[in-house]
Design a protein around this motif. Structure first.
Motif, mmCIF file in Angstrom:
data_model
loop_
_atom_site.group_PDB
_atom_site.id
_atom_site.type_symbol
_atom_site.label_atom_id
_atom_site.label_comp_id
_atom_site.label_asym_id
_atom_site.label_seq_id
_atom_site.Cartn_x
_atom_site.Cartn_y
_atom_site.Cartn_z
ATOM 1 N N HIS A 211 7.736 93.630 108.393
ATOM 2 C CA HIS A 211 6.893 92.670 107.681
ATOM 3 C C HIS A 211 7.687 92.056 106.541
ATOM 4 N N ALA A 212 7.459 90.764 106.292
ATOM 5 C CA ALA A 212 8.189 90.069 105.230
ATOM 6 C C ALA A 212 7.767 90.546 103.850
ATOM 7 N N TRP A 213 6.524 91.020 103.689
ATOM 8 C CA TRP A 213 6.075 91.437 102.360
ATOM 9 C C TRP A 213 6.877 92.614 101.822
ATOM 10 N N VAL A 214 7.566 93.342 102.697
ATOM 11 C CA VAL A 214 8.392 94.455 102.245
ATOM 12 C C VAL A 214 9.523 93.941 101.350
ATOM 13 N N GLY A 215 9.957 92.703 101.563
ATOM 14 C CA GLY A 215 10.974 92.120 100.691
ATOM 15 C C GLY A 215 10.514 92.050 99.251
ATOM 16 N N LEU A 216 9.232 91.770 99.041
ATOM 17 C CA LEU A 216 8.690 91.748 97.679
ATOM 18 C C LEU A 216 8.682 93.153 97.089
ATOM 19 N N VAL A 217 8.381 94.152 97.904
ATOM 20 C CA VAL A 217 8.402 95.537 97.429
ATOM 21 C C VAL A 217 9.819 95.929 97.016
ATOM 22 N N ALA A 218 10.815 95.450 97.758
ATOM 23 C CA ALA A 218 12.207 95.733 97.386
ATOM 24 C C ALA A 218 12.554 95.079 96.047
ATOM 25 N N ILE A 219 12.122 93.845 95.860
ATOM 26 C CA ILE A 219 12.367 93.166 94.580
ATOM 27 C C ILE A 219 11.657 93.899 93.448
ATOM 28 N N LEU A 295 4.200 75.934 102.575
ATOM 29 C CA LEU A 295 4.673 75.576 101.236
ATOM 30 C C LEU A 295 3.893 76.330 100.162
ATOM 31 N N PHE A 296 2.605 76.476 100.361
ATOM 32 C CA PHE A 296 1.798 77.252 99.422
ATOM 33 C C PHE A 296 2.235 78.715 99.421
ATOM 34 N N ALA A 297 2.651 79.212 100.599
ATOM 35 C CA ALA A 297 3.134 80.580 100.679
ATOM 36 C C ALA A 297 4.436 80.761 99.896
ATOM 37 N N LEU A 298 5.303 79.757 99.934
ATOM 38 C CA LEU A 298 6.546 79.834 99.148
ATOM 39 C C LEU A 298 6.237 79.865 97.650
ATOM 40 N N VAL A 299 5.264 79.059 97.233
ATOM 41 C CA VAL A 299 4.834 79.120 95.833
ATOM 42 C C VAL A 299 4.274 80.499 95.522
ATOM 43 N N GLY A 300 3.572 81.091 96.488
ATOM 44 C CA GLY A 300 3.029 82.425 96.310
ATOM 45 C C GLY A 300 4.110 83.472 96.106
ATOM 46 N N TRP A 301 5.246 83.311 96.794
ATOM 47 C CA TRP A 301 6.365 84.234 96.578
ATOM 48 C C TRP A 301 6.838 84.167 95.123
ATOM 49 N N ALA A 302 6.975 82.959 94.604
ATOM 50 C CA ALA A 302 7.391 82.814 93.203
ATOM 51 C C ALA A 302 6.355 83.431 92.266
ATOM 52 N N GLY A 303 5.087 83.199 92.539
ATOM 53 C CA GLY A 303 4.041 83.778 91.708
ATOM 54 C C GLY A 303 4.008 85.295 91.781
ATOM 55 N N ALA A 304 4.274 85.852 92.969
ATOM 56 C CA ALA A 304 4.264 87.306 93.114
ATOM 57 C C ALA A 304 5.426 87.940 92.355
ATOM 58 N N ILE A 305 6.596 87.305 92.398
ATOM 59 C CA ILE A 305 7.742 87.836 91.642
ATOM 60 C C ILE A 305 7.468 87.761 90.144
ATOM 61 N N LEU A 332 0.938 87.848 96.685
ATOM 62 C CA LEU A 332 1.622 87.331 97.876
ATOM 63 C C LEU A 332 0.672 87.214 99.057
ATOM 64 N N ALA A 333 -0.171 88.223 99.239
ATOM 65 C CA ALA A 333 -1.082 88.210 100.378
ATOM 66 C C ALA A 333 -2.111 87.083 100.264
#
Length: 440
Positions: A211-219, A295-305, A332-333
């Protein structure tokens, strides 16, 4: 913040130690030990898993087909994918590119491997076998996940009990193989807690392929490590994780490019789906333009970080990896192209490990159960509008679910209050100037 302001609400004093209460003063020391209590906690998971199996009873008897699976609330992606994607070809078919799945390599490979274990039988019997095999795999993963939570937080056995008894397993455990990824993440956190960064990186790298969300957990690990003075270990873990995921992805690309690229192409072309707030305009008759969702999901990645950084910097006491990850992951979700029912399985185990209360946990699951029921009724409305849930009402449910996730974020924000206080550093001898801390 004073201790009495904490949101933790353990069970009453006379409750059993297995469900969070203390043992009596005259109990033998071995009765208080984790080795004695943990097997009992793990066995408790049979209760929600049995209920999850019973929920599949109608489809198990009559098959997963037509709208009846939605009216009965027994729809699952597992039999649907087995019937549609040709998973009976097993791993050889997956490696050859004959199996078409939108899941990332780890999950698509596991689904194909389990499909290859199904004995030759009729269509319905083969599908039953596939669901039964996955039920065993998911139950085993849940047992490992409960054990990991207990070993990471041995002084808070109620957290492992929360995960074992969580009603979310009744709602979502058998919908998808996502608990495999969650278990790998929790195992990586256990390895990190035991100062084994290489093992943690390998486990995290395998989860990255699921799952891609694991990348956020790594960060989140690197962000949390700054206040815990563990940056070198965290960087090593994340480096090993990405190297593991990249190495396996390159090898799989030589076998079949679609195994790696198909999930990415599907995500980029995805339109607002079920559970997402971006679906509300479409439910109102005004669908959003294409490309808005990714595109909204990419913004969500920035917001999650940013949320992870905020949690790590502003927490009253140094936040753990699980607490930082649990605070960032809902952001992110919620900003993803879709927020499926099983998305709760990504968030809730980390929130439990972070230290949320039973009250927050059960309230969150109640909202998830309402949304899952509303979703099946809304899908069924396509064939029977008089019996199904109208789009306007489903939009209200989606909005209410988003508010419940925000409340979960608020609860996670307060969990570092219960963390152990940092150990005071000894004062330097008189006349000796203290050294400046090394730059991170």
């Amino acid at each position: 913040m004073p201790r009495e302001w904490s949101v933790r609400d353990l069970l009453p004093e006379d409750a059993s130690a297995v469900v969070g209460g203390p043992l009596g003063r005259r109990a033998a020391p071995r009765e208080r030990g984790l080795p004695r209590l943990l097997p009992l906690v793990v066995v408790l998971l049979l209760l929600p898993m049995s209920a999850a199996v019973l929920r599949q009873g109608h489809c198990m008897a009559n098959g997963w087909n037509g709208d009846d699976q939605f009216w009965r609330g027994c729809f699952s992606d597992l039999p649907a994918q087995y019937q549609l994607a040709g998973l009976e070809r097993g791993l050889p078919g997956w490696v050859a590119g004959e199996v078409r799945l939108d899941q990332m390599p780890l999950l698509s490979g596991l689904m194909s491997a389990v499909g290859g274990l199904v004995p030759e039988a009729g269509w319905l019997d083969a599908t039953r076998w596939y669901v039964v095999l996955w039920t065993v795999v998911i139950a085993a993963c849940l047992a490992l996940a409960v054990r990991c939570v207990a070993l990471i937080r041995p002084q808070r056995l109620d957290l492992a009990t929360q995960l074992a008894l969580s009603p979310i397993h009744v709602v979502a455990a058998l919908l998808s193989p996502d608990l495999v990824v969650v278990t790998l993440v929790l195992a990586a956190m256990l390895a990190d807690a035991r100062r084994r960064p290489t093992l943690a990186g390998v486990l995290l790298g395998l989860a990255l392929l699921g799952h891609a969300w694991v990348g956020l957990v790594a960060i989140a690990l690197v962000i949390a490590a700054r206040r815990l003075d563990r940056v070198p270990e965290a960087v090593r873990t994340v480096a090993v994780a990405f190297a593991t995921a990249l190495g396996i992805a390159v090898v799989l690309t030589f076998a079949s490019t679609d195994i790696v690229t198909q999930p990415l192409m599907t995500w980029w072309g995805e339109k607002p789906g079920y559970g997402s707030v971006l679906l509300i305009p479409e439910l109102a008759g005004h669908p959003l333009p294409d490309r808005v969702a990714p595109l909204f999901a990419l913004v969500g990645w920035a917001g999650a970080i940013w949320a992870a950084v905020l949690m790590a910097r502003r927490a009253w006491r140094p936040a753990t990896w699980a607490q930082v990850g649990a605070f960032a992951l809902p952001v992110l979700a919620l900003t993803g192209p879709s927020v499926p029912v099983q998305a709760a399985l990504w968030v809730l185990p980390l929130a439990i490990l972070a230290g949320v209360s039973w009250r927050t946990h059960l309230g969150f699951v109640a909202v998830e159960a309402v949304h899952a029921t509303a979703l099946w009724l809304h899908i069924g409305a396509a064939s029977d509008p008089d019996k199904g849930l109208p789009p306007a009402w489903y939009a209200v449910i989606v909005l209410g679910r988003a508010i419940a996730w925000c409340f979960l974020l608020w609860s996670i924000w307060y969990t570092p209050v219960d963390n152990p206080a940092p150990r005071p550093q000894p004062l330097p001898p008189r006349g000796v100037r203290p050294q400046e801390p090394a730059a991170l």
